[in-house]
Design an enzyme around this catalytic site. Structure first.
Site, PDB file in Angstrom:
ATOM      1  N   CYS A 145      -0.336   4.093   2.226  1.00 53.09           N
ATOM      2  CA  CYS A 145      -0.060   3.881   3.656  1.00 53.09           C
ATOM      3  C   CYS A 145       1.426   4.095   3.963  1.00 53.09           C
ATOM      4  O   CYS A 145       1.776   4.735   4.946  1.00 53.09           O
ATOM      5  CB  CYS A 145      -0.401   2.451   4.086  1.00 53.09           C
ATOM      6  SG  CYS A 145      -1.917   1.799   3.418  1.00 53.09           S
ATOM      7  N   ASP A 146       2.293   3.544   3.143  1.00 57.56           N
ATOM      8  CA  ASP A 146       3.708   3.438   3.527  1.00 57.56           C
ATOM      9  C   ASP A 146       4.669   4.314   2.732  1.00 57.56           C
ATOM     10  O   ASP A 146       5.838   4.444   3.120  1.00 57.56           O
ATOM     11  CB  ASP A 146       4.164   1.970   3.397  1.00 57.56           C
ATOM     12  CG  ASP A 146       3.368   1.055   4.324  1.00 57.56           C
ATOM     13  OD1 ASP A 146       2.906   1.550   5.367  1.00 57.56           O
ATOM     14  OD2 ASP A 146       3.220  -0.138   4.015  1.00 57.56           O
ATOM     15  N   CYS A 189       0.836  -1.199   0.000  1.00 57.19           N
ATOM     16  CA  CYS A 189       0.000   0.000   0.000  1.00 57.19           C
ATOM     17  C   CYS A 189       0.875   1.255   0.000  1.00 57.19           C
ATOM     18  O   CYS A 189       1.439   1.620   1.035  1.00 57.19           O
ATOM     19  CB  CYS A 189      -0.917  -0.010   1.220  1.00 57.19           C
ATOM     20  SG  CYS A 189      -1.915   1.475   1.379  1.00 57.19           S
TER      21      CYS A 189
END
Ligand code: NAP
Length: 334
Positions: free
Chosen positions: A151-152, A148
């Protein structure tokens, strides 16, 4: 045969295992649904599944969930949601559903250790990112291997980044990652992309994205985190290594719907088809989050869907209750 435990004395079905609503799955959608249904005084059971808390339990810091200006760790966010749901009375069991029967009323839900009855159901079993299937992948998950970018991505500032995949997600993630990475290389197993034309054009125009065609990931090397990715040219079988601090796998998701496939209408990729907001093809069964939504796939959108499903359940149950009361009144001549 479905075996509902019977109360030994009365011989009737054990009411302690019957719920107004059973929520299957415990990501942001499931826990949020639980907060709403239990707060609305519906007798609620959440069956958490094999990974209580869902996909966010495997991420590190979540920086884009509203309300946490300094970010919050994924597992902490999920524990907070779980506690919030329990605070209003949700019962939570850490078990996995192995079979459902939505043809019966009340609905029947069987886990490894118990059989439950439900007047209504919310399915929030989510989706799992498709894996490359190589040995080192699991070892480096959360240590350079991510599923993701949203997200990261920000954790990979100044790193050499590799993105795998040729669909819309891979191209969007590659473009997003150019904000952080020193370099971004997109590796695809064919020599043409599956992604939409508009995203292809944007990616080809982006000078920060390089393409490596007809290659697959053969291995990942490193120590505590990813240092090198070994790629294999599928035309000539030759392998070579590419230095990389991050490997983003964007080769699609698979909805966790195996146990529902003979019970509900699913689309050709296995996602639950909804009609009328969060209603599935079975009256009284609702769905929320990534198990239906393959487009947004964010914690906050899943939580929003969980709220919607809970409100729909509440309305559906009260309408049904109203009908039951009406027919009792009619029978009594009122
Ligand atoms: P996808 O369209 O299924 O694409 C997956 C990509 O990964 C394909 O290029 C596929 O290669 C490759 N792949 C699959 N298995 C692989 C493996 N084992 N090893 C290497 N490569 C592999 O998935 P997605 O990109 O996540 O998109 C999912 C859906 O969401 C699509 O309908 C998409 O249009 C939609 N979406 C839309 C947007 C948008 O409109 N902005 C954004 C994101 C997603 P092949 O091409 O060779 O099969």
């Amino acid at each position: 045969m479905l075996n509902i435990d019977e109360n030994e004395e009365s011989g009737k079905p054990d009411k302690t295992k019957q719920f107004d609503v059973v929520i299957i799955g415990s990501g942001p959608a499931g826990y949020t649904a639980g907060i709403y249904t239990s707060r609305a005084k519906l007798k609620t059971l959440i069956i958490s599944g094999t990974l209580p808390g869902g996909q966010l339990m495997t991420t590190s810091e979540v920086e884009n969930y509203p309300g946490f200006p300094n970010g919050i760790f994924g597992p902490e966010l999920m524990m907070n949601m779980r506690q919030q749901s329990e605070r209003f009375g949700s019962n939570i069991v850490d078990d996995e559903v192995i079979e459902v029967n939505f043809k019966k009323r009340p609905f029947v839900i069987i886990t490894h250790s118990e059989t439950y009855l439900a007047d209504s159901v919310i399915i929030s079993t989510g989706a799992s990112p498709r894996k490359l299937g190589i040995k080192a992948e699991q070892h480096f998950a959360g240590r350079g291997v991510s599923y993701c970018a949203t997200c990261d991505g920000p954790f990979f500032k100044g790193e050499d980044i590799i993105v795998v995949g040729g669909g819309d997600t891979a191209l969007e993630e590659a473009a997003f990652l150019t904000k952080f990475g020193k370099t971004v290389k997109l590796i695809h197993r064919r020599d043409s992309l599956r992604a939409s034309k508009i995203l292809q054009e944007k990616a080809f125009e982006n000078p920060k994205i390089q393409f490596l065609w007809n290659n697959v990931i053969a291995d990942i090397k490193g120590d505590k985190k990813v240092v090198t990715v070994i790629v294999k040219d599928i035309k000539n079988g030759k392998e070579h290594s590419i230095p990389a601090g991050g490997l983003f796998v964007a080769i699609g998701h698979e909805p966790n719907t195996t146990i529902f496939k003979d019970q509900l209408t699913l689309d050709d990729k296995g996602y639950i088809v909804l009609q009328n907001n969060t209603r599935t093809s079975i009256d009284g069964v609702f769905a929320a989050g990534d198990v239906h939504d393959h487009r947004y796939r964010q914690a906050v959108t899943a939580a929003g869907f969980g709220c919607m499903a809970a409100l729909d359940v509440e309305k559906w149950l009260s309408e049904r209750q109203g009908r039951v009361e009406l027919s009792i009144n009619k029978m009594e001549g009122n």
